[in-house]
Enzyme design. Structure first.
Site, PDB file in Angstrom:
ATOM      1  N   PHE A 247     -10.210  -6.278  -6.979  1.00 45.09           N
ATOM      2  CA  PHE A 247     -10.240  -7.132  -5.778  1.00 45.09           C
ATOM      3  C   PHE A 247      -9.887  -6.263  -4.571  1.00 45.09           C
ATOM      4  CE2 PHE A 247      -8.767  -9.703  -9.407  1.00 45.09           C
ATOM      5  CZ  PHE A 247      -9.774 -10.647  -9.483  1.00 45.09           C
TER       6      PHE A 247
ATOM      7  N   ASP B   7      -5.102  -7.677  -7.189  1.00 41.94           N
ATOM      8  CA  ASP B   7      -4.747  -8.477  -6.005  1.00 41.94           C
ATOM      9  C   ASP B   7      -5.777  -9.581  -5.804  1.00 41.94           C
ATOM     10  OD1 ASP B   7      -3.597  -9.350  -3.640  1.00 41.94           O
ATOM     11  OD2 ASP B   7      -4.561  -7.811  -2.401  1.00 41.94           O
TER      12      ASP B   7
ATOM     13  N   ARG C 125       0.857  -1.194   0.000  1.00 45.13           N
ATOM     14  CA  ARG C 125       0.000   0.000   0.000  1.00 45.13           C
ATOM     15  C   ARG C 125       0.892   1.242   0.000  1.00 45.13           C
ATOM     16  NH1 ARG C 125      -3.687  -3.445   2.922  1.00 45.13           N
ATOM     17  NH2 ARG C 125      -2.613  -3.342   4.923  1.00 45.13           N
TER      18      ARG C 125
ATOM     19  N   CYS D  47      -0.970 -14.378  -4.251  1.00 43.52           N
ATOM     20  CA  CYS D  47      -0.805 -14.825  -2.864  1.00 43.52           C
ATOM     21  C   CYS D  47      -0.841 -16.345  -2.792  1.00 43.52           C
ATOM     22  CB  CYS D  47      -1.860 -14.201  -1.962  1.00 43.52           C
ATOM     23  SG  CYS D  47      -3.536 -14.630  -2.416  1.00 43.52           S
TER      24      CYS D  47
ATOM     25  N   ASP E 144     -15.051  -4.921  -6.188  1.00 44.11           N
ATOM     26  CA  ASP E 144     -15.110  -6.161  -5.404  1.00 44.11           C
ATOM     27  C   ASP E 144     -16.516  -6.739  -5.518  1.00 44.11           C
ATOM     28  OD1 ASP E 144     -13.022  -7.243  -3.020  1.00 44.11           O
ATOM     29  OD2 ASP E 144     -15.067  -8.018  -2.867  1.00 44.11           O
TER      30      ASP E 144
HETATM   31  N1  SAH Z   1      -6.495  -6.029  -1.989  1.00 45.61           N
HETATM   32  C1  SAH Z   1      -7.153  -6.339  -0.751  1.00 45.61           C
HETATM   33  C2  SAH Z   1      -7.267  -7.831  -0.506  1.00 45.61           C
HETATM   34  C3  SAH Z   1      -7.937  -8.605  -1.603  1.00 45.61           C
HETATM   35  S1  SAH Z   1      -8.601 -10.123  -1.085  1.00 45.61           S
HETATM   36  C4  SAH Z   1      -6.433  -5.651   0.402  1.00 45.61           C
HETATM   37  O1  SAH Z   1      -5.259  -5.319   0.254  1.00 45.61           O
HETATM   38  O2  SAH Z   1      -7.042  -5.498   1.460  1.00 45.61           O
HETATM   39  C5  SAH Z   1      -9.526 -10.615  -2.458  1.00 45.61           C
HETATM   40  C6  SAH Z   1     -10.838  -9.896  -2.650  1.00 45.61           C
HETATM   41  O3  SAH Z   1     -11.333 -10.295  -3.915  1.00 45.61           O
HETATM   42  C7  SAH Z   1     -11.924 -10.210  -1.660  1.00 45.61           C
HETATM   43  O4  SAH Z   1     -12.397  -9.011  -1.098  1.00 45.61           O
HETATM   44  C8  SAH Z   1     -13.064 -10.862  -2.477  1.00 45.61           C
HETATM   45  O5  SAH Z   1     -14.360 -10.451  -2.084  1.00 45.61           O
HETATM   46  C9  SAH Z   1     -12.762 -10.363  -3.852  1.00 45.61           C
HETATM   47  N2  SAH Z   1     -13.159 -11.194  -4.997  1.00 45.61           N
HETATM   48  C10 SAH Z   1     -13.007 -12.523  -5.178  1.00 45.61           C
HETATM   49  N3  SAH Z   1     -13.389 -12.893  -6.417  1.00 45.61           N
HETATM   50  C11 SAH Z   1     -13.810 -11.760  -7.029  1.00 45.61           C
HETATM   51  C12 SAH Z   1     -14.314 -11.481  -8.340  1.00 45.61           C
HETATM   52  N4  SAH Z   1     -14.453 -12.447  -9.257  1.00 45.61           N
HETATM   53  N5  SAH Z   1     -14.618 -10.195  -8.645  1.00 45.61           N
HETATM   54  C13 SAH Z   1     -14.469  -9.223  -7.717  1.00 45.61           C
HETATM   55  N6  SAH Z   1     -13.987  -9.437  -6.482  1.00 45.61           N
HETATM   56  C14 SAH Z   1     -13.668 -10.684  -6.140  1.00 45.61           C
END
Ligand code: SAH
Length: 401
Positions: A233, A305, A217, A345, A255
């Site tokens: 995401f 992510d 970040r 990850c 998301d």
């Molecule tokens: N970048 C965030 C963590 C991401 S975790 C941070 O730093 O805090 C992954 C996220 O992807 C989750 O919130 C989940 O709800 C979302 N997600 C999973 N599959 C998805 C999709 N197909 N489209 C949109 N969001 C998705």
């Protein structure tokens, strides 16, 4: 060995001491020749070589392929409250040396195997500790662990988030709940590099928050000035808060989760950001990226992510295809000269393989891609040299032409 006749023990098959000699803390079922004195799930067992030499104390897990996890290579050590206190203190001292814990008060205090506590993850959000017990041994020792935790962190609330599927492999049920000083709500506000961020330890993902991305970040914040950013995401929009603090022109969070996006809006408000510079969009990233591509939309920076694509080796090939595909489309949305922040990850996806997948994506996208910085999980998620599996979060900042 004292009481050798009654202490439960596992005896390794000949030649299977190798991993143990390298201090790797797992013993797989096929490395074990014999089990003595019928240990129960989570019991502490002596690990003996095929010749009967004492090697380690380990926690026994009859249901799991990882049949035992090493607690200690010191024969004089007992796996009791004092043992846990000592490991917790070492881990906490490390974090205190890495962070100003007043200014950054959301930290991973224990990163399982790497901190000498197999199967145990502990995050500290201000004065709330979240404990995740993933193995039979960790589960069996919860009382001693909690008592030790309260010695190191007095007056903290403790919440258990052992609602993780890997527990099923250990024959353990999924459990959650307050273990100490219960609160009405799971919500905690943490501070991170001058930001205030909402964590919900009860309803959030994992233990509530992605602490591992803290350093990344901060990286985005360095590049964000005047940029129009797509944060894919986004979860609770923490990359967006960092980017707006860094002077971004606009950020779009994407998301699937309503709760995540509602929290993203609250995070922006809490930090007194200009809300006209933020959109929170509920959509499937895979579909939305294609839609944007058809519309000819572009961004100065795209952040990708995604959740873990590979849980086991069998899924790695399809995970690679998934990463390649989504990185290709994301690159096509980056303006020439812009940046892609891309992450994986999946622990099974090694750094070199991830770089190759992103390189293949650039070829398919017909774009030039320069890797300008390598990113990884922040330093409160250390990796023990004997446990390379602990390195799971990798990222690349790509300059896209
Ligand atoms: N970048 C965030 C963590 C991401 S975790 C941070 O730093 O805090 C992954 C996220 O992807 C989750 O919130 C989940 O709800 C979302 N997600 C999973 N599959 C998805 C999709 N197909 N489209 C949109 N969001 C998705």
């Amino acid at each position: 060995m004292n009481n050798s006749s009654t202490v439960p023990a596992v005896i390794l098959a000949e030649g299977r001491e190798k991993a143990l000699n390298r201090k790797h803390p797992w013993i797989f079922s096929n490395a074990i020749a014999k089990v003595h004195n019928t240990p129960n799930r989570g019991d502490t067992v002596a690990v003996l070589s095929s010749k009967g030499e004492w090697l380690a104390w380990a926690a026994y897990s009859p249901a799991s392929q990882i049949r035992a996890r090493i607690w200690s290579f010191q024969q004089h050590e007992q796996i009791d409250q004092a043992f846990f206190k000592q490991r917790l203190q070492r881990a906490w001292r490390l974090r205190q040396s890495l962070f100003n814990t007043e200014e950054t008060n959301g930290l991973r205090v224990v990163a399982a195997e790497s901190d000498g506590l197999p199967g145990i993850t502990i995050d500290k959000y201000q004065d709330v500790l979240v404990v995740q017990l993933l193995s039979a041994g960790a589960d069996a020792k919860r009382k001693q662990l909690v008592a030790a935790l309260l010695e190191v962190f007095p007056k903290h609330s403790i919440y258990e988030r052992s609602d993780v599927d890997v527990r099923k492999k250990e024959g353990l049920p999924l459990v959650t709940g307050w273990l100490h000083l219960p609160r009405d709500s799971g919500e905690v506000l943490i501070k991170e590099h001058g930001m205030t961020l909402v964590v919900d330890v009860v309803n959030g993902h994992k233990t509530g928050f992605y602490l591992d991305q803290r350093v990344n970040r901060a990286a985005l914040r360095r590049f964000a000035k005047d940029a129009n950013i797509l944060n894919c995401f986004s979860y609770t929009g923490t990359f967006a808060v960092a980017a707006l603090m860094g002077g971004a022109k606009h950020v779009t969070n994407v998301d699937l989760s309503d709760l995540a996006l509602e929290t993203a809006a609250r995070n922006a408000e809490l930090n007194r950001l200009d809300l006209s510079k933020l959109s929170n969009q509920k959509a499937d990233v895979f579909k939305l990226l294609r839609q944007y591509q058809e519309q000819g939309k572009t961004f100065d920076i795209v952040v990708l992510d995604p959740p873990k694509f590979a849980d086991n080796k069998a899924q790695l090939n399809s995970a690679c295809r998934g990463y390649k595909d989504i990185n290709r489309v994301a690159m096509q949305l980056v303006k020439p000269g812009g940046l892609l922040f891309t992450f994986s990850c999946s622990g099974l996806m090694e750094e070199s393989l991830f770089q190759k997948v992103v390189a293949d994506a650039a070829l398919d996208a017909k774009r030039d891609c320069l890797f300008i910085e390598r990113l990884q999980q922040d330093s409160d998620h250390p990796v023990a040299s004997f446990y390379p599996e602990g390195y799971y979060l990798k990222g690349l900042i790509c300059k896209i032409y």
